[in-house]
Structure formats: C-alpha cells, structure tokens
Design an enzyme around this catalytic site. Sequence first.
Site, PDB file in Angstrom:
ATOM      1  N   THR A  49     -12.638  21.140   9.385  1.00  0.00           N
ATOM      2  CA  THR A  49     -12.551  21.995   8.191  1.00  0.00           C
ATOM      3  C   THR A  49     -12.410  21.123   6.945  1.00  0.00           C
ATOM      4  OG1 THR A  49     -11.481  23.698   9.506  1.00  0.00           O
ATOM      5  CG2 THR A  49     -11.225  23.869   7.118  1.00  0.00           C
ATOM      6  N   VAL A  50     -11.580  20.076   7.050  1.00  0.00           N
ATOM      7  CA  VAL A  50     -11.397  19.170   5.909  1.00  0.00           C
ATOM      8  C   VAL A  50     -12.708  18.458   5.583  1.00  0.00           C
ATOM      9  CG1 VAL A  50     -10.181  17.078   5.143  1.00  0.00           C
ATOM     10  CG2 VAL A  50      -8.931  18.888   6.332  1.00  0.00           C
ATOM     11  N   THR A  51     -13.417  18.012   6.622  1.00  0.00           N
ATOM     12  CA  THR A  51     -14.708  17.335   6.410  1.00  0.00           C
ATOM     13  C   THR A  51     -15.678  18.269   5.671  1.00  0.00           C
ATOM     14  OG1 THR A  51     -14.356  16.211   8.532  1.00  0.00           O
ATOM     15  CG2 THR A  51     -16.543  16.045   7.573  1.00  0.00           C
ATOM     16  N   ASP A  88      -9.660  13.393   6.784  1.00  0.00           N
ATOM     17  CA  ASP A  88     -10.149  13.998   8.044  1.00  0.00           C
ATOM     18  C   ASP A  88      -9.962  13.050   9.234  1.00  0.00           C
ATOM     19  OD1 ASP A  88     -12.172  12.243   7.274  1.00  0.00           O
ATOM     20  OD2 ASP A  88     -13.773  13.736   7.276  1.00  0.00           O
ATOM     21  N   GLY A  89     -10.340  11.781   9.037  1.00  0.00           N
ATOM     22  CA  GLY A  89     -10.186  10.809  10.126  1.00  0.00           C
ATOM     23  C   GLY A  89      -8.713  10.560  10.444  1.00  0.00           C
ATOM     24  N   ARG A  93      -6.915  11.153  14.021  1.00  0.00           N
ATOM     25  CA  ARG A  93      -6.163  10.102  14.725  1.00  0.00           C
ATOM     26  C   ARG A  93      -4.731  10.559  15.011  1.00  0.00           C
ATOM     27  NH1 ARG A  93      -9.794   7.128  11.657  1.00  0.00           N
ATOM     28  NH2 ARG A  93      -8.522   7.137   9.797  1.00  0.00           N
ATOM     29  N   SER A  99     -13.209  12.259  17.827  1.00  0.00           N
ATOM     30  CA  SER A  99     -14.277  12.632  18.755  1.00  0.00           C
ATOM     31  C   SER A  99     -15.631  12.113  18.293  1.00  0.00           C
ATOM     32  CB  SER A  99     -14.352  14.166  18.853  1.00  0.00           C
ATOM     33  OG  SER A  99     -14.713  14.690  17.583  1.00  0.00           O
ATOM     34  N   ASP A 106     -18.696  13.510  10.213  1.00  0.00           N
ATOM     35  CA  ASP A 106     -18.174  12.727   9.084  1.00  0.00           C
ATOM     36  C   ASP A 106     -19.293  11.907   8.443  1.00  0.00           C
ATOM     37  OD1 ASP A 106     -17.056  10.274   7.820  1.00  0.00           O
ATOM     38  OD2 ASP A 106     -15.130  11.134   8.364  1.00  0.00           O
ATOM     39  N   ASP A 110     -21.183  12.492   4.873  1.00  0.00           N
ATOM     40  CA  ASP A 110     -21.100  11.422   3.858  1.00  0.00           C
ATOM     41  C   ASP A 110     -22.449  11.289   3.144  1.00  0.00           C
ATOM     42  OD1 ASP A 110     -18.524  10.793   4.547  1.00  0.00           O
ATOM     43  OD2 ASP A 110     -19.004   8.907   5.555  1.00  0.00           O
TER      44      ASP A 110
HETATM   45  C1  LIG Z   1     -10.120   8.643 -17.850  1.00  0.00           C
HETATM   46  C2  LIG Z   1     -11.221   8.814 -16.880  1.00  0.00           C
HETATM   47  C3  LIG Z   1     -10.778   9.591 -15.729  1.00  0.00           C
HETATM   48  C4  LIG Z   1     -11.842   9.687 -14.711  1.00  0.00           C
HETATM   49  C5  LIG Z   1     -11.470  10.617 -13.679  1.00  0.00           C
HETATM   50  C6  LIG Z   1     -10.999  10.015 -12.413  1.00  0.00           C
HETATM   51  C7  LIG Z   1     -11.759   8.793 -12.019  1.00  0.00           C
HETATM   52  C8  LIG Z   1     -11.499   8.469 -10.613  1.00  0.00           C
HETATM   53  C9  LIG Z   1     -12.544   7.615 -10.212  1.00  0.00           C
HETATM   54  C10 LIG Z   1     -12.854   7.252  -9.053  1.00  0.00           C
HETATM   55  C11 LIG Z   1     -12.205   7.567  -7.815  1.00  0.00           C
HETATM   56  C12 LIG Z   1     -13.133   7.137  -6.757  1.00  0.00           C
HETATM   57  C13 LIG Z   1     -12.573   7.371  -5.447  1.00  0.00           C
HETATM   58  C14 LIG Z   1     -13.555   7.035  -4.389  1.00  0.00           C
HETATM   59  C15 LIG Z   1     -12.880   7.082  -3.081  1.00  0.00           C
HETATM   60  C16 LIG Z   1     -13.821   6.856  -1.997  1.00  0.00           C
HETATM   61  C17 LIG Z   1     -13.127   7.158  -0.764  1.00  0.00           C
HETATM   62  C18 LIG Z   1     -14.095   7.281   0.325  1.00  0.00           C
HETATM   63  O1  LIG Z   1     -14.638   8.304   0.569  1.00  0.00           O
HETATM   64  O2  LIG Z   1     -14.307   6.180   1.013  1.00  0.00           O
HETATM   65  C19 LIG Z   1     -15.085   6.361   2.144  1.00  0.00           C
HETATM   66  C20 LIG Z   1     -15.132   5.055   2.833  1.00  0.00           C
HETATM   67  C21 LIG Z   1     -16.016   5.062   4.072  1.00  0.00           C
HETATM   68  O3  LIG Z   1     -15.529   5.970   4.980  1.00  0.00           O
HETATM   69  P1  LIG Z   1     -16.212   6.251   6.426  1.00  0.00           P
HETATM   70  O4  LIG Z   1     -15.818   5.185   7.406  1.00  0.00           O
HETATM   71  O5  LIG Z   1     -15.904   7.649   6.757  1.00  0.00           O
HETATM   72  O6  LIG Z   1     -17.740   6.200   6.167  1.00  0.00           O
HETATM   73  C22 LIG Z   1     -18.679   5.342   6.794  1.00  0.00           C
HETATM   74  C23 LIG Z   1     -19.529   4.800   5.675  1.00  0.00           C
HETATM   75  O7  LIG Z   1     -19.994   5.878   4.906  1.00  0.00           O
HETATM   76  C24 LIG Z   1     -20.688   3.987   6.190  1.00  0.00           C
HETATM   77  O8  LIG Z   1     -21.565   3.795   5.113  1.00  0.00           O
HETATM   78  P2  LIG Z   1     -21.967   2.345   4.678  1.00  0.00           P
HETATM   79  O9  LIG Z   1     -20.734   1.719   4.132  1.00  0.00           O
HETATM   80  O10 LIG Z   1     -22.484   1.719   5.919  1.00  0.00           O
HETATM   81  O11 LIG Z   1     -22.996   2.541   3.660  1.00  0.00           O
HETATM   82  C25 LIG Z   1     -21.486   4.681   7.270  1.00  0.00           C
HETATM   83  O12 LIG Z   1     -22.302   3.721   7.849  1.00  0.00           O
HETATM   84  C26 LIG Z   1     -20.638   5.308   8.330  1.00  0.00           C
HETATM   85  O13 LIG Z   1     -21.479   6.136   9.064  1.00  0.00           O
HETATM   86  C27 LIG Z   1     -19.512   6.139   7.740  1.00  0.00           C
HETATM   87  O14 LIG Z   1     -18.729   6.612   8.781  1.00  0.00           O
HETATM   88  O15 LIG Z   1     -13.776   4.754   3.096  1.00  0.00           O
HETATM   89  C28 LIG Z   1     -13.416   3.496   2.922  1.00  0.00           C
HETATM   90  O16 LIG Z   1     -14.204   2.634   2.854  1.00  0.00           O
HETATM   91  C29 LIG Z   1     -11.960   3.229   2.844  1.00  0.00           C
HETATM   92  C30 LIG Z   1     -11.591   2.635   1.544  1.00  0.00           C
HETATM   93  C31 LIG Z   1     -11.376   3.661   0.469  1.00  0.00           C
HETATM   94  C32 LIG Z   1     -11.088   3.029  -0.796  1.00  0.00           C
HETATM   95  C33 LIG Z   1     -10.836   4.008  -1.879  1.00  0.00           C
HETATM   96  C34 LIG Z   1     -10.531   3.229  -3.094  1.00  0.00           C
HETATM   97  C35 LIG Z   1     -10.234   4.079  -4.253  1.00  0.00           C
HETATM   98  C36 LIG Z   1      -9.905   3.177  -5.361  1.00  0.00           C
HETATM   99  C37 LIG Z   1      -9.626   3.540  -6.554  1.00  0.00           C
HETATM  100  C38 LIG Z   1      -9.621   4.925  -6.962  1.00  0.00           C
HETATM  101  C39 LIG Z   1      -8.815   5.085  -8.183  1.00  0.00           C
HETATM  102  C40 LIG Z   1      -9.551   4.696  -9.371  1.00  0.00           C
HETATM  103  C41 LIG Z   1      -8.792   5.130 -10.522  1.00  0.00           C
HETATM  104  C42 LIG Z   1      -9.580   5.091 -11.715  1.00  0.00           C
HETATM  105  C43 LIG Z   1      -8.769   5.592 -12.831  1.00  0.00           C
HETATM  106  C44 LIG Z   1      -9.579   6.035 -13.911  1.00  0.00           C
HETATM  107  C45 LIG Z   1      -8.742   6.635 -14.931  1.00  0.00           C
HETATM  108  N1  LIG Z   2     -13.888  15.834  11.418  1.00  0.00           N
HETATM  109  C1  LIG Z   2     -13.644  14.580  11.850  1.00  0.00           C
HETATM  110  C2  LIG Z   2     -13.716  13.486  10.985  1.00  0.00           C
HETATM  111  C3  LIG Z   2     -13.478  12.235  11.464  1.00  0.00           C
HETATM  112  N2  LIG Z   2     -13.164  12.052  12.775  1.00  0.00           N
HETATM  113  C4  LIG Z   2     -12.894  10.703  13.298  1.00  0.00           C
HETATM  114  O1  LIG Z   2     -12.479   9.820  12.257  1.00  0.00           O
HETATM  115  C5  LIG Z   2     -13.412   8.758  12.091  1.00  0.00           C
HETATM  116  C6  LIG Z   2     -13.673   8.488  10.631  1.00  0.00           C
HETATM  117  O2  LIG Z   2     -12.474   8.109  10.061  1.00  0.00           O
HETATM  118  P1  LIG Z   2     -12.319   8.094   8.452  1.00  0.00           P
HETATM  119  O3  LIG Z   2     -10.945   7.587   8.224  1.00  0.00           O
HETATM  120  O4  LIG Z   2     -13.370   7.171   7.931  1.00  0.00           O
HETATM  121  O5  LIG Z   2     -12.505   9.483   8.016  1.00  0.00           O
HETATM  122  C7  LIG Z   2     -14.665   9.204  12.816  1.00  0.00           C
HETATM  123  O6  LIG Z   2     -15.403   8.108  13.306  1.00  0.00           O
HETATM  124  C8  LIG Z   2     -14.120  10.055  13.941  1.00  0.00           C
HETATM  125  O7  LIG Z   2     -13.681   9.217  14.984  1.00  0.00           O
HETATM  126  C9  LIG Z   2     -13.095  13.140  13.616  1.00  0.00           C
HETATM  127  O8  LIG Z   2     -12.818  12.988  14.831  1.00  0.00           O
HETATM  128  N3  LIG Z   2     -13.322  14.394  13.130  1.00  0.00           N
HETATM  129 MG   LIG Z   3     -13.811  10.687   7.059  1.00  0.00          MG
HETATM  130 MG   LIG Z   4     -16.862   9.344   6.027  1.00  0.00          MG
END
Ligand SMILES: CCCCCCCC/C=C\CCCCCCCC(=O)OC[C@H](COP(=O)(O)O[C@@H]1[C@H](O)[C@H](OP(=O)(O)O)[C@@H](O)[C@H](O)[C@H]1O)OC(=O)CCCCCCC/C=C\CCCCCCCC
Ligand SMILES: Nc1ccn([C@@H]2O[C@H](COP(=O)(O)O)[C@@H](O)[C@H]2O)c(=O)n1
Ligand SMILES: [Mg+2]
Ligand SMILES: [Mg+2]
Length: 241
Positions: A49-51, A88-89, A93, A99, A106, A110
């Site tokens: 649901t969160v996803t 969601d992940g 966990r 799963s 997920d 994305d």
């Molecule tokens: C005054 C101006 C105000 C502006 C308003 C607010 C601005 C805020 C701006 C930005 C916030 C951005 C936040 C973005 C957070 C992203 C979090 C996220 O979704 O990360 C997802 C990422 C990957 O997760 P998964 O493992 O689920 O996904 C995999 C991935 O997609 C693979 O793709 P690939 O990399 O290969 O291309 C796929 O291959 C795979 O299938 C898939 O499963 O999660 C992470 O990587 C974890 C790290 C998250 C880091 C988040 C950092 C946030 C940092 C700062 C935010 C705060 C900034 C503040 C700005 C302040 C401005 C005032």
């Molecule tokens: N609805 C979902 C979403 C995610 N998962 C599990 O979490 C892993 C991704 O983790 P993130 O921290 O990157 O969200 C994914 O590979 C699944 O194992 C799930 O089970 N159900």
């Molecule tokens: Mg996720």
């Molecule tokens: Mg993801």
Amino acid sequence: MGQPVASRGRGATPTVGKAMLNKYARAFFTRVLTPFAAFLIRRGVSPDTVTLLGTAGVVAGALVFYPMGEFFWGTVVITLFVFSDLVDGNMARQLGRSSRWGAFLDSTLDRVADGAIFGGLALWYAGSGDDTILCAVSIFCLASGQVVSYTKARGEAIGLPVAVNGLVERAERLVVSLVAAGFAGLHKFGVPGIQYLLPVALWIVAVGSLVTLVQRVVTVRREAAEADAATEESQGTEAAK
Ligand SMILES: CCCCCCCC/C=C\CCCCCCCC(=O)OC[C@H](COP(=O)(O)O[C@@H]1[C@H](O)[C@H](OP(=O)(O)O)[C@@H](O)[C@H](O)[C@H]1O)OC(=O)CCCCCCC/C=C\CCCCCCCC
Ligand SMILES: Nc1ccn([C@@H]2O[C@H](COP(=O)(O)O)[C@@H](O)[C@H]2O)c(=O)n1
Ligand SMILES: [Mg+2]
Ligand SMILES: [Mg+2]
C-alpha cells in the site's frame, strides 16, 4: 525467504563504484524512518500500500505541478511522497516479509515515478517553458535513467553480479533534480537568478547518467565474457572426461 531476485548477486561480488547516497544516506534515513514504518505497521498498513500510494503521490505532484512551472509546490508534494520508497522496504524488513513480488513492485513503480518527474519537466519545457533544448535534456534524463536501471536488472536476470552501481544512481538523480527544482521554484516567490539551478541540474543528471550507463555496460561486458569463458572451460573439461 531467500534473497530477492532483484538484488541477487549483490552479496556475491563486492560492488565497486557504490554511489555516495546509497552508501551514506540510506543508513541515516533507515534510522529516522524506522519509527514511522513501525507506526504504519501497527495501523495495519501493508508495504505494498505504501509503495502504491507513494508512487501515486509522486506521479500526481510531478504531472500536476511541473507542467505548469510550479516547481516549488511540485517538489514539496513529490518530496512528501518519494520517501515512501525507503519506508516500504523498511516495513517489509521489520515484518520479515521482504518478497520477490515486493522487490518487483518497488522497482517497477520506481520507473513510473521517475518517468513522471522527468516527463513533467519535459512537458513544462515543451509548453510554456518554451525551451526545446531543455525539453530534450529532460527527455534524455528520463530515458537514460530508465536504461541505467535496466542494465542492472537485465544483467542480474542473466545471472551476472553487475558489481558496479556507478556514479549516479537513482537517489542521486532524484536528489540533484528535486533540490534544484525546489529552489528554482522560489523564483516565483521573487528570489532572483535562482531559476537557472534547474537547467544546471538537468545537465548534471544527463551527463552523470551517461557516465553511469557506460560504467555499467563495461562491467556487464567484462562479467559476461568471464562467465562465458568459465562455462566454455567447464564444458571442455566435461568433454575431455
Ligand atoms: C527552499 C526550497 C525547498 C524545496 C522543497 C524541498 C526540497 C527537497 C528536495 C529534495 C528531496 C529529495 C529526496 C529524494 C529522496 C530519494 C529517496 C529515494 O527514493 O531513494 C531511492 C533509492 C533507491 O531505492 P531502491 O533500492 O528502492 O531502488 C532501486 C533503484 O531504483 C535502482 O535504480 P538505479 O540506481 O539502478 O538506477 C534499481 O535498479 C532498482 O531496481 C531499485 O530497486 O534509495 C536510496 O538510494 C537510499 C538513499 C536515499 C538517500 C536520500 C537522500 C536524501 C537527501 C537529502 C534530502 C534533503 C534535501 C534537503 C534539501 C533542502 C532544500 C531546502
Ligand atoms: N512493497 C514492498 C516494497 C519493498 N519490499 C522489499 O524491500 C526491498 C526494497 O527496499 P527499499 O528500502 O529500497 O525500499 C525490495 O527489494 C523488497 O525486498 C517488499 O517486500 N515489498
Ligand atoms: Mg522501496
Ligand atoms: Mg525503490
């Protein structure tokens, strides 16, 4: 449950070129978001649901606000929902219910969210933003981001470790684009000059994604050659017996 198919291979070979945010920020956000994830679990909300709701929020924020040039409000809405991808992940966990279906959902959603974010920006530049080059750069960011993710998914699907993440992963693409879009949106509130942040960010994401694509393709090519050579060698040994 064994290791999900989507992440298969990550543990087998050390991953080089691990992108900065996944390395450092994920642990921090995991700590911060764990109580919220636990709260949702107690309320009976499921990870799926969160996803789904998180993706719907990102898509709505991107496709309603960005094509109108409302970058500040669009980014605020997207930011509120995009962290669902970490929640969601985390929930799965905590529940011990990570799963294959969840991993598939997920990753697939994305791609939908990313398509909406860069698609929304492309729509703005194709319309009132009136900038063909930036429209093309936005489309390039969209397409290259999807292909970068595909390289890993396809490489892992054919049994390779794909032991590289590369310069610009999804988290970097999102943070660079969203921070820039959010600040650029302040131009509408009278902050001068700040609107140029978004074009700069789009160029950075475009070039970074291209570099990442090359890094991943080179890695898959090497790993595929090594795996094929190992297969041929073992077949030769079998035939000699
Ligand atoms: C005054 C101006 C105000 C502006 C308003 C607010 C601005 C805020 C701006 C930005 C916030 C951005 C936040 C973005 C957070 C992203 C979090 C996220 O979704 O990360 C997802 C990422 C990957 O997760 P998964 O493992 O689920 O996904 C995999 C991935 O997609 C693979 O793709 P690939 O990399 O290969 O291309 C796929 O291959 C795979 O299938 C898939 O499963 O999660 C992470 O990587 C974890 C790290 C998250 C880091 C988040 C950092 C946030 C940092 C700062 C935010 C705060 C900034 C503040 C700005 C302040 C401005 C005032
Ligand atoms: N609805 C979902 C979403 C995610 N998962 C599990 O979490 C892993 C991704 O983790 P993130 O921290 O990157 O969200 C994914 O590979 C699944 O194992 C799930 O089970 N159900
Ligand atoms: Mg996720
Ligand atoms: Mg993801």
